[in-house]
Scaffold this motif. Structure first.
Motif, short mmCIF file in Angstrom:
data_model
loop_
_atom_site.label_atom_id
_atom_site.label_comp_id
_atom_site.label_asym_id
_atom_site.label_seq_id
_atom_site.Cartn_x
_atom_site.Cartn_y
_atom_site.Cartn_z
N ALA A 49 49.74 39.49 28.54
CA ALA A 49 51.13 39.66 28.13
C ALA A 49 51.24 39.87 26.62
O ALA A 49 52.01 40.71 26.16
N LEU A 50 50.45 39.13 25.85
CA LEU A 50 50.50 39.27 24.40
C LEU A 50 49.87 40.58 23.93
O LEU A 50 50.45 41.28 23.09
N ASP A 51 48.71 40.91 24.46
CA ASP A 51 48.03 42.14 24.04
C ASP A 51 48.81 43.38 24.41
O ASP A 51 48.76 44.39 23.70
N ASN A 52 49.53 43.33 25.52
CA ASN A 52 50.28 44.50 25.98
C ASN A 52 51.77 44.42 25.66
O ASN A 52 52.54 45.26 26.11
N ARG A 53 52.16 43.39 24.89
CA ARG A 53 53.55 43.21 24.47
C ARG A 53 54.52 43.29 25.65
O ARG A 53 55.54 43.96 25.60
N ILE A 54 54.15 42.57 26.72
CA ILE A 54 55.02 42.52 27.90
C ILE A 54 56.26 41.71 27.54
O ILE A 54 56.16 40.57 27.09
N GLU A 55 57.42 42.29 27.74
CA GLU A 55 58.65 41.70 27.24
C GLU A 55 59.35 40.75 28.21
O GLU A 55 60.14 39.93 27.77
N PHE A 56 59.09 40.87 29.49
CA PHE A 56 59.86 40.08 30.45
C PHE A 56 58.98 39.18 31.29
O PHE A 56 57.83 39.49 31.55
N GLY A 57 59.56 38.06 31.71
CA GLY A 57 58.89 37.17 32.64
C GLY A 57 58.10 36.07 31.96
O GLY A 57 57.88 36.06 30.76
#
Length: 100
Positions: A49-57
């Motif tokens: 999530a951090l490496d891919n800058r996942i914004e939700f969840g």
């Protein structure tokens, strides 16, 4: 337990949960984070999530707000996977040292 980044999902505690439970707002996020507490691949999930800058969840036990704050505090990190994996190894080494 070592995983190739990407195949960690098969061992995730949430794999059999309704995905809608992990993409919630407000107080419901606390319930979603409970699923992550004992997850064996929590580090891999959070780093993705951090490496891919996942914004939700909720990922790896952190909400989107918590991840954004962490990313702002540590703009110098190139690979969250490497940083978190290194921290996990150091923590395991300390635990082993205390037992010995």
């Amino acid at each position: 337990m070592q995983f190739v980044q990407g195949d960690w999902r098969v061992n995730a505690s949430c794999r059999d949960e309704d995905p809608e439970q992990l993409f919630v707002r407000g107080a419901e996020q606390r319930k979603a984070k409970v699923i992550c507490l004992s997850c064996p691949v929590r580090t891999e999930c959070l780093s993705e999530a951090l490496d891919n800058r996942i914004e939700f969840g909720v990922w790896g036990g952190m909400t989107e707000r918590e991840r954004r704050a962490l990313l702002r505090r540590r703009p110098d990190v190139d690979s969250w996977f490497e940083l978190l994996e290194s921290a996990r190894r150091e923590h395991a080494d300390l635990d082993e040292y205390k037992v010995s």
